[in-house]
Design a protein around this motif. Structure first.
Motif, PDB file in Angstrom:
ATOM      1  N   GLU A   1       7.912  -1.846   0.301  1.00  0.00           N
ATOM      2  CA  GLU A   1       7.438  -0.720  -0.504  1.00  0.00           C
ATOM      3  C   GLU A   1       8.584   0.125  -1.040  1.00  0.00           C
ATOM      4  O   GLU A   1       8.611   0.479  -2.220  1.00  0.00           O
ATOM      5  CB  GLU A   1       6.497   0.158   0.316  1.00  0.00           C
ATOM      6  CG  GLU A   1       6.035   1.397  -0.423  1.00  0.00           C
ATOM      7  CD  GLU A   1       4.899   2.109   0.284  1.00  0.00           C
ATOM      8  OE1 GLU A   1       4.806   3.336   0.147  1.00  0.00           O
ATOM      9  OE2 GLU A   1       4.095   1.437   0.950  1.00  0.00           O
TER      10      GLU A   1
ATOM     11  N   ALA B   1       2.480   1.813  -3.548  1.00  0.00           N
ATOM     12  CA  ALA B   1       1.766   2.707  -2.635  1.00  0.00           C
ATOM     13  C   ALA B   1       0.328   2.910  -3.092  1.00  0.00           C
ATOM     14  O   ALA B   1      -0.603   2.948  -2.265  1.00  0.00           O
ATOM     15  CB  ALA B   1       2.489   4.046  -2.539  1.00  0.00           C
TER      16      ALA B   1
ATOM     17  N   THR C   1      -1.730  -0.122  -2.150  1.00  0.00           N
ATOM     18  CA  THR C   1      -2.027  -0.103  -0.718  1.00  0.00           C
ATOM     19  C   THR C   1      -3.155   0.864  -0.414  1.00  0.00           C
ATOM     20  O   THR C   1      -4.070   0.561   0.368  1.00  0.00           O
ATOM     21  CB  THR C   1      -0.769   0.284   0.081  1.00  0.00           C
ATOM     22  OG1 THR C   1       0.274  -0.659  -0.187  1.00  0.00           O
ATOM     23  CG2 THR C   1      -1.053   0.299   1.571  1.00  0.00           C
ATOM     24  N   ALA C   2      -3.106   2.036  -1.037  1.00  0.00           N
ATOM     25  CA  ALA C   2      -4.165   3.032  -0.816  1.00  0.00           C
ATOM     26  C   ALA C   2      -5.514   2.535  -1.321  1.00  0.00           C
ATOM     27  O   ALA C   2      -6.548   2.705  -0.659  1.00  0.00           O
ATOM     28  CB  ALA C   2      -3.790   4.339  -1.512  1.00  0.00           C
TER      29      ALA C   2
ATOM     30  N   GLY D   1       1.536  -4.684  -2.965  1.00  0.00           N
ATOM     31  CA  GLY D   1       0.912  -3.545  -2.302  1.00  0.00           C
ATOM     32  C   GLY D   1      -0.446  -3.886  -1.717  1.00  0.00           C
ATOM     33  O   GLY D   1      -0.830  -3.364  -0.666  1.00  0.00           O
TER      34      GLY D   1
ATOM     35  N   THR E   1       0.196  -5.376   1.675  1.00  0.00           N
ATOM     36  CA  THR E   1       0.476  -4.355   2.682  1.00  0.00           C
ATOM     37  C   THR E   1      -0.780  -3.569   3.028  1.00  0.00           C
ATOM     38  O   THR E   1      -0.932  -3.085   4.154  1.00  0.00           O
ATOM     39  CB  THR E   1       1.569  -3.398   2.181  1.00  0.00           C
ATOM     40  OG1 THR E   1       2.742  -4.165   1.887  1.00  0.00           O
ATOM     41  CG2 THR E   1       1.934  -2.364   3.229  1.00  0.00           C
ATOM     42  N   GLY E   2      -1.713  -3.458   2.073  1.00  0.00           N
ATOM     43  CA  GLY E   2      -2.985  -2.820   2.352  1.00  0.00           C
ATOM     44  C   GLY E   2      -3.793  -3.531   3.423  1.00  0.00           C
ATOM     45  O   GLY E   2      -4.691  -2.940   4.028  1.00  0.00           O
TER      46      GLY E   2
ATOM     47  N   TRP F   1      -1.183  -2.729   7.320  1.00  0.00           N
ATOM     48  CA  TRP F   1      -1.142  -1.463   8.053  1.00  0.00           C
ATOM     49  C   TRP F   1      -2.427  -1.120   8.807  1.00  0.00           C
ATOM     50  O   TRP F   1      -2.353  -0.618   9.936  1.00  0.00           O
ATOM     51  CB  TRP F   1      -0.734  -0.335   7.115  1.00  0.00           C
ATOM     52  CG  TRP F   1       0.737  -0.345   6.835  1.00  0.00           C
ATOM     53  CD1 TRP F   1       1.690  -1.120   7.448  1.00  0.00           C
ATOM     54  CD2 TRP F   1       1.432   0.441   5.880  1.00  0.00           C
ATOM     55  NE1 TRP F   1       2.928  -0.859   6.923  1.00  0.00           N
ATOM     56  CE2 TRP F   1       2.798   0.099   5.960  1.00  0.00           C
ATOM     57  CE3 TRP F   1       1.039   1.400   4.961  1.00  0.00           C
ATOM     58  CZ2 TRP F   1       3.765   0.683   5.162  1.00  0.00           C
ATOM     59  CZ3 TRP F   1       1.998   1.987   4.166  1.00  0.00           C
ATOM     60  CH2 TRP F   1       3.353   1.633   4.266  1.00  0.00           C
TER      61      TRP F   1
ATOM     62  N   THR G   1       7.702   1.277  10.807  1.00  0.00           N
ATOM     63  CA  THR G   1       7.646   2.102   9.598  1.00  0.00           C
ATOM     64  C   THR G   1       8.844   3.046   9.489  1.00  0.00           C
ATOM     65  O   THR G   1       9.587   2.982   8.489  1.00  0.00           O
ATOM     66  CB  THR G   1       6.329   2.888   9.554  1.00  0.00           C
ATOM     67  OG1 THR G   1       5.237   1.971   9.505  1.00  0.00           O
ATOM     68  CG2 THR G   1       6.282   3.793   8.347  1.00  0.00           C
TER      69      THR G   1
ATOM     70  N   SER H   1      -0.937   6.129   2.463  1.00  0.00           N
ATOM     71  CA  SER H   1      -0.340   5.546   1.255  1.00  0.00           C
ATOM     72  C   SER H   1      -0.506   6.454   0.044  1.00  0.00           C
ATOM     73  O   SER H   1       0.397   6.572  -0.785  1.00  0.00           O
ATOM     74  CB  SER H   1      -0.965   4.173   0.983  1.00  0.00           C
ATOM     75  OG  SER H   1      -0.719   3.295   2.053  1.00  0.00           O
TER      76      SER H   1
END
Length: 399
Positions: A38, A67, A70-71, A121, A124-125, A128, A155, A350
């Motif tokens: 990221e 980011a 990911t969010a 992203g 990564t979503g 985490w 992290t 995120s």
């Protein structure tokens, strides 16, 4: 004969109480490569901008878009894969990150790079939301907090060490080398996780909580508010730390300042991990207060270089274990709904990264560089009020 609790040898009891170090290392490395991927462009902006034929500011949106992806992805993708075995989901996510790192390295087109980073992203979503719950399920009773702290330590260590190392590698072989190296580390992480992690089952449909059900659990909204204020405050300043150090005539010491932040972040992981199961509330309160005091020093006394180092080191110590602390609070507050609550938490986390960078840029443009420390301080005061006031459900006494 089956060994019972009353006849078990001390060695057998010790084995049952011992944290699964190799498996937790696999989760640690997964978080490390997620945050590394990221934030890696943050240290490579001039070189990437040259290759992509655009400005450094626009190239910086490769971090924001990552980011944002990911969010956006954390809740729907986690729910879509909730019945899958946990290791299968992790391997898929790591595979996406590895492939997109290679594709980022070979791309010379800005729009294509943005698209690749968005897909990365999404990977990564998936990573985490897994880490905290996976670690808690692997740990023996009473040691879940420490297991979560280990799993999530990747992290801050990725932020503290991975990005500077990637920047150093780019000086040896171009910015692409840093992304190839990140892809290689991700592939090694896949191999380690495959060998060491048990493939825990997912949840059946009837066991799943809806987001709306989780959000009404007492304490969760207070935790999420405190987390958002805390993380936006961090990212407002961290994203523009080079700009801030230039403002206080310390641009030549940026590397050493970031080194101080990194060392104390790692130290925080080591110290907090030994106490998180017994003193979660005290640690969250202490982290928020120390962070706020650091911002106050940077706002008022930034003309003294020695105090800047002290404040940044204290900031690193406060921030280092903050993901573990907030995820631990979420798991404690939500229990049976912990899996969906963690996906909500990752969405907030995120989104805060993206918002911090956006707000920081707007503040610098409209009010000047000095404003970012004051904005961070205001947010931390709000976070502190929520943390200290949430002593019934969010951050209960005795937790």
């Amino acid at each position: 004969m089956t060994e019972t609790a009353s006849t078990a040898s001390p060695a057998a009891v010790h084995r049952r109480d011992r944290l699964p170090g190799k498996a937790l290392l696999g989760l640690f490395l997964s978080g490390f490569v997620g945050i590394l991927t990221e934030c890696l462009p943050a240290g490579l902006l001039p070189e990437m901008a040259h290759t992509l034929h655009t400005s450094a500011a626009l190239t910086g949106q490769t971090v924001t878009l990552y980011a944002a992806a990911t969010a956006i992805a954390a809740i729907p993708l986690s729910r879509a894969t909730s019945k899958w075995p946990r290791k299968n989901v992790l391997q898929l996510a790591l595979g996406i990150v590895a492939v997109t790192n290679v594709l980022t390295a070979v791309s010379s087109d800005y729009a294509l790079t943005l698209a690749i980073r968005f897909v990365s992203g999404l990977g990564t979503g998936l990573i985490w939301p897994l880490l905290g719950g996976y670690a808690a399920r692997l740990a023996p009773e009473g040691r879940q907090g420490r297991a979560i702290a280990i799993a999530l330590a990747g992290t801050p260590i990725g932020l503290a060490g991975g990005v500077p190392v990637g920047t150093w590698m780019s000086s040896l072989g171009g910015w692409q080398l840093a992304f190839y190296a990140s892809a290689a580390v991700t592939a090694l992480t896949m191999a380690w996780a495959l060998a060491t992690l048990p493939n825990l089952p997912g949840q059946s449909v009837h066991e799943r909580f809806k987001v709306s059900q989780a959000l009404v659990i007492p304490g969760l909204r207070t935790i999420l508010f405190a987390l958002a204020a805390y993380m936006i405050a961090h990212n407002i300043l961290y994203t523009y730390i080079s700009e801030f150090l230039t403002y206080v005539d310390m641009e030549s010491q940026t590397g050493w300042v970031l080194f101080a932040f990194g060392v104390t972040s790692v130290l925080s992981v080591l110290v907090v991990g030994t106490h998180i199961d017994r003193h979660l509330r005290k640690l969250v309160v202490g982290s928020t207060v120390v962070f706020a005091i650091s911002m106050l020093v940077l706002a008022v006394l930034s003309g003294v270089p020695a105090l800047v180092y002290v404040a940044v080191a204290a900031w690193g110590f406060a921030f280092g274990s903050s993901p573990s602390l907030f995820i631990g609070a979420v798991i404690n507050a939500t229990r049976e709904a912990a899996d969906v609550a963690q996906t909500i938490t990752i969405t907030v986390f995120s989104s805060s990264i993206a918002l911090g960078g956006l707000i920081g840029g707007l503040l610098i443009a409209d009010l000047g560089t000095a404003s970012i420390t004051w904005a961070s301080l205001v947010l931390l005061v709000a976070a502190g009020i929520a943390v200290i006031g949430g002593k019934k459900n969010a951050f209960p006494k005795g937790a």
